[in-house]
Design an enzyme around this catalytic site. Structure first.
Site, PDB file in Angstrom:
ATOM      1  N   SER A 191     -33.195   4.913 -45.265  1.00  0.00           N
ATOM      2  CA  SER A 191     -32.035   4.489 -44.473  1.00  0.00           C
ATOM      3  C   SER A 191     -30.808   4.512 -45.361  1.00  0.00           C
ATOM      4  O   SER A 191     -30.911   4.383 -46.592  1.00  0.00           O
ATOM      5  CB  SER A 191     -32.247   3.058 -43.960  1.00  0.00           C
ATOM      6  OG  SER A 191     -31.042   2.538 -43.428  1.00  0.00           O
ATOM      7  N   TYR A 204     -34.768  -6.051 -45.409  1.00  0.00           N
ATOM      8  CA  TYR A 204     -34.921  -4.657 -44.960  1.00  0.00           C
ATOM      9  C   TYR A 204     -34.288  -3.660 -45.936  1.00  0.00           C
ATOM     10  O   TYR A 204     -34.918  -2.650 -46.292  1.00  0.00           O
ATOM     11  CB  TYR A 204     -34.293  -4.526 -43.583  1.00  0.00           C
ATOM     12  CG  TYR A 204     -34.246  -3.130 -42.998  1.00  0.00           C
ATOM     13  CD1 TYR A 204     -35.308  -2.630 -42.244  1.00  0.00           C
ATOM     14  CD2 TYR A 204     -33.118  -2.315 -43.166  1.00  0.00           C
ATOM     15  CE1 TYR A 204     -35.249  -1.350 -41.684  1.00  0.00           C
ATOM     16  CE2 TYR A 204     -33.057  -1.042 -42.603  1.00  0.00           C
ATOM     17  CZ  TYR A 204     -34.123  -0.568 -41.865  1.00  0.00           C
ATOM     18  OH  TYR A 204     -34.062   0.688 -41.307  1.00  0.00           O
TER      19      TYR A 204
HETATM   20  P1  NAD Z   1     -37.945   2.134 -33.066  1.00  0.00           P
HETATM   21  O1  NAD Z   1     -38.020   0.708 -32.734  1.00  0.00           O
HETATM   22  O2  NAD Z   1     -37.872   3.091 -31.939  1.00  0.00           O
HETATM   23  O3  NAD Z   1     -39.162   2.573 -33.975  1.00  0.00           O
HETATM   24  C1  NAD Z   1     -39.778   1.712 -34.891  1.00  0.00           C
HETATM   25  C2  NAD Z   1     -41.257   1.772 -34.628  1.00  0.00           C
HETATM   26  O4  NAD Z   1     -41.943   1.121 -35.687  1.00  0.00           O
HETATM   27  C3  NAD Z   1     -41.705   1.055 -33.371  1.00  0.00           C
HETATM   28  O5  NAD Z   1     -41.641   1.884 -32.234  1.00  0.00           O
HETATM   29  C4  NAD Z   1     -43.139   0.677 -33.712  1.00  0.00           C
HETATM   30  O6  NAD Z   1     -44.030   1.593 -33.134  1.00  0.00           O
HETATM   31  C5  NAD Z   1     -43.212   0.834 -35.225  1.00  0.00           C
HETATM   32  N1  NAD Z   1     -43.737  -0.362 -35.866  1.00  0.00           N
HETATM   33  C6  NAD Z   1     -43.071  -1.477 -36.244  1.00  0.00           C
HETATM   34  N2  NAD Z   1     -43.928  -2.358 -36.785  1.00  0.00           N
HETATM   35  C7  NAD Z   1     -45.169  -1.786 -36.738  1.00  0.00           C
HETATM   36  C8  NAD Z   1     -46.448  -2.199 -37.153  1.00  0.00           C
HETATM   37  N3  NAD Z   1     -46.655  -3.381 -37.734  1.00  0.00           N
HETATM   38  N4  NAD Z   1     -47.494  -1.353 -36.923  1.00  0.00           N
HETATM   39  C9  NAD Z   1     -47.300  -0.146 -36.341  1.00  0.00           C
HETATM   40  N5  NAD Z   1     -46.094   0.286 -35.956  1.00  0.00           N
HETATM   41  C10 NAD Z   1     -45.040  -0.519 -36.159  1.00  0.00           C
HETATM   42  O7  NAD Z   1     -36.679   2.304 -34.018  1.00  0.00           O
HETATM   43  P2  NAD Z   1     -36.144   3.500 -34.929  1.00  0.00           P
HETATM   44  O8  NAD Z   1     -34.760   3.144 -35.206  1.00  0.00           O
HETATM   45  O9  NAD Z   1     -36.463   4.806 -34.361  1.00  0.00           O
HETATM   46  O10 NAD Z   1     -36.941   3.284 -36.291  1.00  0.00           O
HETATM   47  C11 NAD Z   1     -37.663   4.289 -36.911  1.00  0.00           C
HETATM   48  C12 NAD Z   1     -37.425   4.259 -38.408  1.00  0.00           C
HETATM   49  O11 NAD Z   1     -36.072   4.600 -38.654  1.00  0.00           O
HETATM   50  C13 NAD Z   1     -37.655   2.905 -39.075  1.00  0.00           C
HETATM   51  O12 NAD Z   1     -38.320   3.112 -40.297  1.00  0.00           O
HETATM   52  C14 NAD Z   1     -36.258   2.413 -39.315  1.00  0.00           C
HETATM   53  O13 NAD Z   1     -36.207   1.536 -40.407  1.00  0.00           O
HETATM   54  C15 NAD Z   1     -35.549   3.707 -39.600  1.00  0.00           C
HETATM   55  N6  NAD Z   1     -34.114   3.660 -39.469  1.00  0.00           N
HETATM   56  C16 NAD Z   1     -33.532   3.349 -38.280  1.00  0.00           C
HETATM   57  C17 NAD Z   1     -32.153   3.293 -38.195  1.00  0.00           C
HETATM   58  C18 NAD Z   1     -31.453   2.935 -36.921  1.00  0.00           C
HETATM   59  O14 NAD Z   1     -30.254   2.665 -36.953  1.00  0.00           O
HETATM   60  N7  NAD Z   1     -32.113   2.911 -35.780  1.00  0.00           N
HETATM   61  C19 NAD Z   1     -31.373   3.568 -39.324  1.00  0.00           C
HETATM   62  C20 NAD Z   1     -31.997   3.904 -40.513  1.00  0.00           C
HETATM   63  C21 NAD Z   1     -33.365   3.946 -40.575  1.00  0.00           C
END
Ligand code: NAD
Ligand code: MG
Length: 299
Positions: A191, A204
Site C-alpha cells: 500500500s 496497518y
Molecule cells: P476488500 O475488503 O474488498 O478486500 C479485502 C479482503 O480481505 C476481504 O474481501 C476478505 O476476503 C479478505 N480478508 C480479510 N481478513 C481475512 C481473513 N482473516 N481471512 C481471509 N480473508 C480475509 O478490500 P480491498 O481494498 O480490495 O483490499 C485488498 C487489499 O488491498 C488489502 O491487502 C488492502 O490492504 C490493500 N489495499 C487497499 C487499499 C484501498 O484503498 N482499498 C489501498 C492500499 C492497499
C-alpha cells in the site's frame, strides 16, 4: 458504460466517480453491494488477450475489491483460479465464481480464515490439487481498522492486523513455494501506507512496510529457482475495506480527494498490473513494488 471502458482514450481524472460520496457505514468485512457509487471490478470492461493462458492462480481476498478485479482479469486472460475469502463473504464470492466460469475458466472456491496457519497450508494444498498445480500466488486479503488514538488501539487489534496482513502472507508463501515451478510468480499487495502512513493506521501502515521488505527479501531468496516475487502498492481504492472500518466514517465522503487525481481508484484500474506481474511478460522484473496511486508517487 463508456466511462468504464479501459480501452478508450479519455481523461483519467473524470473516468470514474469523484467525491463527495454518501456516508455508508458497513460492518467488516463488508460487501461490494453496499458501495455507493458501485465499484468497477472490470465486470463489463476487462478484455482478455490470452496473457495467462493455461496458468493456475490462487487469489486471496478474491470476493471483492482489488482481489475480485484481479480474479476477473486473470480468468479472462486464460487462468484457472482458486479463490479464498472469509466464509461470511460467500455471496460476493459466488458472483466472482460465476464471472470466472463465464470466462470459460475453472473456479475453485476455498473459503476460510487465513489467520490460521493450518488453514493457510490447507488452502494452498487444496488449490494446487484442484487446479492440477499452482504457478501464480496472489496475496490480496488484508485487514484495515482505523483508530484515531493509540489509546484505543488494542494489543488484540494490533496483533490481528499483523497476523492477517503479514504472518498469513508468510504462511501462504511458505506452503506454496515447494509446489511452484520455475516461471511461477508471487504477487503481494502492499500500500502507499508503507511510505506515506496515515495517523489513523498505526497498526496497518507498518504491516504494509513489512510486506514491501518481505517481498524484496523473498525475491532474492527464490530468484535461483526462477520464481519471481513482486508487490503492488495501491493508493486509495473504492472497496468495502474502507467504509467497513478502514477509514473513520467522516473520511468516506471525501475519500480519494487527497490524491492529485482528486478521486479514488477503482479496482479495475489495479487489475492490469497484477496481470503484468503474473504473466511471463514481466520475466525480468522481480523484487519490485509498483504504485497505483493516482499521482501520489512512491519514493
Ligand atoms: P476488500 O475488503 O474488498 O478486500 C479485502 C479482503 O480481505 C476481504 O474481501 C476478505 O476476503 C479478505 N480478508 C480479510 N481478513 C481475512 C481473513 N482473516 N481471512 C481471509 N480473508 C480475509 O478490500 P480491498 O481494498 O480490495 O483490499 C485488498 C487489499 O488491498 C488489502 O491487502 C488492502 O490492504 C490493500 N489495499 C487497499 C487499499 C484501498 O484503498 N482499498 C489501498 C492500499 C492497499
Ligand atoms: Mg470482501
Amino acid at each position: 458504460m463508456a466511462t468504464e471502458n479501459q480501452y478508450t482514450l479519455q481523461n483519467p481524472l473524470t473516468q470514474y466517480p469523484q467525491p463527495e460520496f454518501p456516508k455508508q457505514p458497513q460492518t467488516a468485512p463488508g460487501t461490494v453491494h453496499e458501495l455507493q457509487p458501485k465499484a468497477d471490478h472490470g465486470e463489463t470492461s476487462y478484455k482478455g488477450f490470452g496473457r495467462l493462458a493455461g496458468r493456475k492462480a490462487l487469489i486471496t481476498g478474491a470476493d471483492s475489491g482489488i482481489g475480485r478485479a484481479a480474479a476477473i482479469a486473470f480468468a479472462r486472460e486464460g487462468a484457472d483460479i482458486a479463490l479464498n475469502y472469509l466464509p461470511s463473504e460467500e455471496a460476493d464470492a459466488r458472483e466472482v465464481v460465476a464471472l470466472i466460469e463465464a470466462a470459460g475458466r475453472k473456479a475453485v472456491a476455498i473459503p476460510g480464515d487465513i489467520t490460521s496457519e493450518a488453514f493457510c497450508q490447507a488452502l494452498v494444498k487444496q488449490a494446487a490439487e484442484a487446479l492440477g498445480g499452482l504457478d501464480i500466488v496472489t496475496n490480496v486479503a488484508g485487514k484495515q481498522t482505523a483508530q484515531k488514538d493509540i489509546a484505543d488501539l488494542t494489543t488484540e487489534q494490533f496483533e490481528l492486523t499483523f497476523r492477517t496482513n503479514v504472518t498469513a502472507l508468510f504462511w501462504i508463501c511458505k506452503a506454496a513455494l515447494p509446489l511452484l515451478p520455475p516461471g511461477a510468480t508471487i504477487i503481494n499487495t502492499a500500500s502507499i501506507q508503507a511510505y506515506q502512513p496515515s495517523e489513523t493506521l498505526l497498526d496497518y501502515a507498518p504491516t504494509k512496510s513489512a510486506i514491501v521488505a518481505f517481498t524484496k527479501a523473498l525475491s532474492k531468496q527464490v530468484i535461483g529457482k526462477g520464481i519471481r516475487v513482486n508487490a503492488v502498492a495501491p493508493g486509495p481504492f473504492w472497496t468495502p475495506l474502507q467504509p467497513s472500518g478502514g477509514q473513520p466514517q467522516d473520511k468516506i465522503p471525501a475519500f480519494g480527494s487527497e490524491t492529485p487525481y482528486g478521486r479514488p481508484g477503482q479496482p479495475a484500474e489495479c487489475a492490469p498490473i497484477y496481470v503484468l506481474l503474473a504473466s511471463q511478460e514481466s520475466s525480468y522484473i522481480t523484487g519490485e513494488v509498483f504504485g497505483v496511486t493516482g499521482g501520489n508517487t512512491l519514493p
